[in-house]
Design a protein around this motif. Structure first.
Motif, PDB file in Angstrom:
ATOM      1  N   TYR A  32       0.855  -1.153  -0.053  1.00 47.02           N
ATOM      2  CA  TYR A  32      -0.119  -0.086   0.137  1.00 47.02           C
ATOM      3  C   TYR A  32       0.855   1.305  -0.098  1.00 47.02           C
ATOM      4  CZ  TYR A  32      -4.072  -2.550   1.096  1.00 47.02           C
ATOM      5  OH  TYR A  32      -5.395  -3.438   0.992  1.00 47.02           O
ATOM      6  N   THR A  33       0.563   2.240  -0.976  1.00 53.24           N
ATOM      7  CA  THR A  33       1.056   3.376  -0.690  1.00 53.24           C
ATOM      8  C   THR A  33       0.404   4.304   0.289  1.00 53.24           C
ATOM      9  OG1 THR A  33       1.853   3.903  -2.908  1.00 53.24           O
ATOM     10  CG2 THR A  33       1.035   5.770  -1.921  1.00 53.24           C
ATOM     11  N   MET A  34       1.102   4.860   1.210  1.00 47.40           N
ATOM     12  CA  MET A  34       0.230   5.307   2.179  1.00 47.40           C
ATOM     13  C   MET A  34       0.574   6.990   2.290  1.00 47.40           C
ATOM     14  SD  MET A  34      -0.700   2.763   4.065  1.00 47.40           S
ATOM     15  CE  MET A  34      -1.148   3.542   5.571  1.00 47.40           C
ATOM     16  N   GLY A  35      -0.598   7.718   3.155  1.00 50.71           N
ATOM     17  CA  GLY A  35      -0.254   9.167   3.118  1.00 50.71           C
ATOM     18  C   GLY A  35      -0.815   9.688   4.433  1.00 50.71           C
ATOM     19  N   TRP A  36      -0.293  10.780   4.591  1.00 55.31           N
ATOM     20  CA  TRP A  36      -0.817  11.459   6.048  1.00 55.31           C
ATOM     21  C   TRP A  36      -1.559  12.815   5.304  1.00 55.31           C
ATOM     22  CZ3 TRP A  36      -1.069   9.953  10.903  1.00 55.31           C
ATOM     23  CH2 TRP A  36      -0.451   8.934  11.360  1.00 55.31           C
ATOM     24  N   PHE A  37      -2.492  13.054   5.860  1.00 55.59           N
ATOM     25  CA  PHE A  37      -3.233  14.597   5.604  1.00 55.59           C
ATOM     26  C   PHE A  37      -3.763  15.065   6.964  1.00 55.59           C
ATOM     27  CE2 PHE A  37      -4.134  13.994   1.018  1.00 55.59           C
ATOM     28  CZ  PHE A  37      -3.759  12.531   0.740  1.00 55.59           C
ATOM     29  N   ARG A  38      -4.199  16.300   6.849  1.00 55.38           N
ATOM     30  CA  ARG A  38      -4.537  17.160   7.930  1.00 55.38           C
ATOM     31  C   ARG A  38      -5.787  17.781   7.649  1.00 55.38           C
ATOM     32  NH1 ARG A  38       0.738  20.683   9.226  1.00 55.38           N
ATOM     33  NH2 ARG A  38       0.519  22.323   7.354  1.00 55.38           N
ATOM     34  N   GLN A  39      -6.545  18.037   8.598  1.00 58.64           N
ATOM     35  CA  GLN A  39      -7.594  19.121   8.537  1.00 58.64           C
ATOM     36  C   GLN A  39      -7.723  19.875   9.770  1.00 58.64           C
ATOM     37  OE1 GLN A  39     -11.194  17.118   7.268  1.00 58.64           O
ATOM     38  NE2 GLN A  39     -12.061  18.780   6.406  1.00 58.64           N
ATOM     39  N   ALA A  40      -7.843  21.242   9.541  1.00 63.39           N
ATOM     40  CA  ALA A  40      -7.905  22.344  10.359  1.00 63.39           C
ATOM     41  C   ALA A  40      -9.358  22.710  10.487  1.00 63.39           C
ATOM     42  CB  ALA A  40      -6.998  23.427  10.298  1.00 63.39           C
ATOM     43  N   PRO A  41      -9.958  23.442  11.583  1.00 64.49           N
ATOM     44  CA  PRO A  41     -11.441  23.415  11.796  1.00 64.49           C
ATOM     45  C   PRO A  41     -11.455  24.515  10.499  1.00 64.49           C
ATOM     46  CG  PRO A  41     -10.600  23.673  13.861  1.00 64.49           C
ATOM     47  CD  PRO A  41      -9.428  23.572  12.829  1.00 64.49           C
ATOM     48  N   ALA A  97      -3.973   7.559   5.719  1.00 71.19           N
ATOM     49  CA  ALA A  97      -4.623   6.964   4.523  1.00 71.19           C
ATOM     50  C   ALA A  97      -3.871   5.840   3.772  1.00 71.19           C
ATOM     51  CB  ALA A  97      -5.040   8.191   3.443  1.00 71.19           C
ATOM     52  N   ALA A  98      -4.618   5.037   3.206  1.00 65.51           N
ATOM     53  CA  ALA A  98      -3.861   4.059   2.202  1.00 65.51           C
ATOM     54  C   ALA A  98      -4.631   3.883   0.947  1.00 65.51           C
ATOM     55  CB  ALA A  98      -4.110   2.535   2.992  1.00 65.51           C
ATOM     56  N   GLY A 110      -9.042  12.215  -2.523  1.00 68.20           N
ATOM     57  CA  GLY A 110      -9.690  11.300  -3.201  1.00 68.20           C
ATOM     58  C   GLY A 110      -9.082   9.832  -3.786  1.00 68.20           C
ATOM     59  N   TYR A 111      -8.023  10.075  -3.956  1.00 64.99           N
ATOM     60  CA  TYR A 111      -7.206   8.997  -4.302  1.00 64.99           C
ATOM     61  C   TYR A 111      -6.853   8.002  -3.308  1.00 64.99           C
ATOM     62  CZ  TYR A 111      -3.056   6.708  -6.742  1.00 64.99           C
ATOM     63  OH  TYR A 111      -2.359   5.857  -7.173  1.00 64.99           O
TER      64      TYR A 111
END
Length: 125
Positions: A32-41, A97-98, A110-111
């Motif tokens: 799996y290609t893995m990712g880190w994302f973030r979301q602020a308010p 995410a994976a 979305g990927y």
């Protein structure tokens, strides 16, 4: 179906460090290609970093380059995000995410097909 569980978030002062972990449940984690994302308010989810399954190359958003390091331990089904020199603008919920197996990285949320529940990172000034 992959299940991802993040940990390691918390409250830290500006200039401090945190290490986030993400444990995956699947048997084909190494593919799996893995990712880190973030979301602020009030903001959209944004790309932080990714690591290719095939060659282990890492990719970073400009805002974290030189401060964050993405690594993986396939034997432990775990990826890590080492975050140094944290800034107040790094405050957000961080998600692991994976993507589907045998795919390359992408900065687009979305990927990715599988997501963890998120872990809060708060950086005080």
């Amino acid at each position: 179906q992959e299940q991802l569980v993040e940990s390691g978030g918390g409250l830290v002062q500006a200039g401090g460090s945190l290490r986030l972990s993400c444990v995956a449940s699947g048997r084909t984690f190494s593919r799996y290609t893995m990712g880190w994302f973030r979301q602020a308010p009030g903001k959209v989810r944004e790309f932080v970093a990714a690591i290719n399954w095939s060659d282990g190359n890492t990719y970073y958003a400009d805002s974290v380059k030189g401060r964050f390091t993405f690594s993986r331990d396939n034997a432990a089904n775990t990826v890590y995000l080492q975050m140094n020199n944290l800034k107040p603008e790094d405050t957000a919920v961080y998600y692991c995410a994976a993507a589907q197996p045998n795919t390359r990285w992408s900065p687009a949320p979305g990927y990715y097909d599988y997501w963890g529940q998120g872990t809060q990172v708060t950086v005080s000034s």
